[in-house]
Design an enzyme around this catalytic site. Structure first.
Site, PDB file in Angstrom:
ATOM      1  N   GLU A  72       0.922  -1.155   0.386  1.00 20.55           N
ATOM      2  CA  GLU A  72       0.315   0.042  -0.349  1.00 20.55           C
ATOM      3  C   GLU A  72       0.756   1.451  -0.116  1.00 20.55           C
ATOM      4  OE1 GLU A  72      -3.117  -0.032   3.484  1.00 20.55           O
ATOM      5  OE2 GLU A  72      -3.986   1.333   1.801  1.00 20.55           O
ATOM      6  N   ASP A  73       0.881   2.272  -0.970  1.00 19.80           N
ATOM      7  CA  ASP A  73       1.164   3.938  -0.656  1.00 19.80           C
ATOM      8  C   ASP A  73       1.278   4.571   1.222  1.00 19.80           C
ATOM      9  OD1 ASP A  73      -1.940   3.668  -0.501  1.00 19.80           O
ATOM     10  OD2 ASP A  73      -2.138   5.513  -1.767  1.00 19.80           O
ATOM     11  N   ASP A 114      -3.976   5.163   6.818  1.00 23.44           N
ATOM     12  CA  ASP A 114      -4.090   6.753   6.915  1.00 23.44           C
ATOM     13  C   ASP A 114      -5.321   6.197   7.576  1.00 23.44           C
ATOM     14  OD1 ASP A 114      -5.435   8.937   6.926  1.00 23.44           O
ATOM     15  OD2 ASP A 114      -6.264   9.432   5.841  1.00 23.44           O
ATOM     16  N   THR A 115      -6.543   5.512   8.350  1.00 22.36           N
ATOM     17  CA  THR A 115      -7.591   4.961   8.557  1.00 22.36           C
ATOM     18  C   THR A 115      -7.964   3.631   9.009  1.00 22.36           C
ATOM     19  OG1 THR A 115      -9.244   5.384   7.183  1.00 22.36           O
ATOM     20  CG2 THR A 115      -9.520   7.084   8.184  1.00 22.36           C
ATOM     21  N   GLY A 116      -6.704   3.470   8.447  1.00 27.57           N
ATOM     22  CA  GLY A 116      -6.503   2.031   7.882  1.00 27.57           C
ATOM     23  C   GLY A 116      -7.638   1.037   7.277  1.00 27.57           C
ATOM     24  N   ASP A 153      -1.601  10.454  -5.609  1.00 29.18           N
ATOM     25  CA  ASP A 153      -2.174  11.562  -6.384  1.00 29.18           C
ATOM     26  C   ASP A 153      -3.359  12.372  -5.086  1.00 29.18           C
ATOM     27  OD1 ASP A 153      -4.436   9.592  -5.505  1.00 29.18           O
ATOM     28  OD2 ASP A 153      -5.468  11.024  -6.965  1.00 29.18           O
TER      29      ASP A 153
HETATM   30  P1  5GP Z   1      -7.263   4.595   3.832  1.00 29.78           P
HETATM   31  O1  5GP Z   1      -8.684   3.549   4.343  1.00 29.78           O
HETATM   32  O2  5GP Z   1      -5.670   3.928   5.086  1.00 29.78           O
HETATM   33  O3  5GP Z   1      -8.001   5.384   5.174  1.00 29.78           O
HETATM   34  O4  5GP Z   1      -6.388   4.950   2.811  1.00 29.78           O
HETATM   35  C1  5GP Z   1      -5.792   4.712   2.217  1.00 29.78           C
HETATM   36  C2  5GP Z   1      -5.615   5.269   1.090  1.00 29.78           C
HETATM   37  O5  5GP Z   1      -6.150   6.710   1.257  1.00 29.78           O
HETATM   38  C3  5GP Z   1      -4.629   5.153   0.159  1.00 29.78           C
HETATM   39  O6  5GP Z   1      -4.042   4.054  -0.093  1.00 29.78           O
HETATM   40  C4  5GP Z   1      -4.757   6.356  -0.406  1.00 29.78           C
HETATM   41  O7  5GP Z   1      -5.235   6.354  -1.697  1.00 29.78           O
HETATM   42  C5  5GP Z   1      -5.492   7.304  -0.120  1.00 29.78           C
HETATM   43  N1  5GP Z   1      -5.062   8.575   0.724  1.00 29.78           N
HETATM   44  C6  5GP Z   1      -4.936   8.151   2.613  1.00 29.78           C
HETATM   45  N2  5GP Z   1      -3.990   9.464   2.787  1.00 29.78           N
HETATM   46  C7  5GP Z   1      -3.337  10.374   1.528  1.00 29.78           C
HETATM   47  C8  5GP Z   1      -2.996  11.120   1.402  1.00 29.78           C
HETATM   48  O8  5GP Z   1      -2.351  11.544   2.103  1.00 29.78           O
HETATM   49  N3  5GP Z   1      -1.996  11.465   0.269  1.00 29.78           N
HETATM   50  C9  5GP Z   1      -3.428  10.774  -1.127  1.00 29.78           C
HETATM   51  N4  5GP Z   1      -2.934  11.175  -1.893  1.00 29.78           N
HETATM   52  N5  5GP Z   1      -4.406   9.696  -0.558  1.00 29.78           N
HETATM   53  C10 5GP Z   1      -4.088   9.126  -0.111  1.00 29.78           C
END
Ligand code: 5GP
Length: 177
Positions: free
Chosen positions: A101-102, A105-107, A161
């Site tokens: 994964e890039d 964030d929240t997971g 992005d």
């Molecule tokens: P989660 O499900 O962990 O909240 O979010 C994961 C996904 O949200 C990442 O794979 C990414 O695509 C997007 N994301 C979360 N934070 C960022 C950020 O700071 N920049 C970008 N470009 N994408 C983010």
């Protein structure tokens, strides 16, 4: 669309710092999995550059596949609603699997991917993330490999992005609208 330097851009991670972190992650993965079967599943689109560099830092045969999920749409905040747009195809029953994964964030995306891939009965399932928010408890979430911990800034570049743009930057920068 304005070039990124017309926004208030702050470089967070330079290309050489990223390269060093990816190389050392690749080395750890190489040591941890020895010669056991290994499949890396990259989460599109944000992981595509990290994935390309990471697999070339793991000097052994391995399988590569991709899954594409959507959670953010074109917005800069999580909708909390993850769905599969393109599923991975490689059979993983006999293989250890690493989700690539890039950013965690929240997971929510990680939780979703974990449950989704676990149903295919891999030998083991772990995650390698380039970035993790410092609000994430790495042990509770079992994030086995991560490159950098960052704060709550929205970042772009190296695959990440803003509304589909800036994935092609070599570095990671803070994006401010
Ligand atoms: P989660 O499900 O962990 O909240 O979010 C994961 C996904 O949200 C990442 O794979 C990414 O695509 C997007 N994301 C979360 N934070 C960022 C950020 O700071 N920049 C970008 N470009 N994408 C983010």
């Amino acid at each position: 669309m304005k070039p990124l330097n017309e926004y208030n851009q702050r470089i967070l991670l330079q290309k050489d710092e990223i390269d060093a972190a990816v190389r050392s992650m690749g080395q750890r993965i190489l040591e941890d999995y020895a010669d056991e079967p290994l499949t890396l599943i990259g989460c599109l689109k944000g992981s595509f550059i990290f994935m390309a560099d990471l697999v070339r830092a793991i000097h052994r045969p391995l399988h590569i596949d991709f899954i594409e999920v959507s959670s953010y749409g074109n917005d800069l905040s999580s909708s909390g609603n993850v769905r599969v747009i393109k599923d991975f195809k490689h059979p993983v029953q006999d293989s250890h699997v690493l989700i690539v994964e890039d950013i965690v964030d929240t997971g929510l995306t990680f939780d979703f991917l974990f449950e989704h891939i676990w149903l295919k009965k891999p030998r083991s399932l772990e995650i390698a993330a380039l970035l993790v928010r410092n609000s994430v408890d790495l042990e509770e979430r079992s994030v086995k490999y991560h490159g950098f911990t960052i704060g709550d800034e929205y970042v772009v570049g190296y695959g990440l992005d803003a509304a589909g743009l800036y994935r092609n930057l070599n570095h990671v920068a803070v994006f401010e609208k």
